[in-house]
Design a protein around this motif. Structure first.
Motif: not given
Length: 68
Positions: A26-30, A32, A34-38, A44
């Motif tokens: 979830r951290w990587g997706q939202f 990080a 370089t997130a896919d879906h920041p 946030r």
């Protein structure tokens, strides 16, 4: 008065294996850089409060388990 060394270690390893992997994804997706879906703004902030709250709770539970 001795501390069972296997107990906290076993519990911590199980927590990282099950819940830790999901929250890391979830951290990587939202969240990080370089997130896919920041996430932005309030979303946030809520995510980060939950993220760091979970870390604080885990540290507290590890500390109290160790002191028993």
């Amino acid at each position: 008065m001795g501390v069972d060394q296997a107990g906290p270690t076993r519990g911590a390893a199980a927590g990282r294996g099950a819940g830790g992997g999901r929250i890391a994804v979830r951290w990587g997706q939202f969240a990080a850089p370089t997130a896919d879906h920041p996430l932005h703004g309030a979303a946030r902030a809520v995510f980060e409060i939950c993220w760091f709250g979970a870390g604080a709770l885990t540290a507290f539970r590890a500390y109290t388990a160790r002191s028993r």
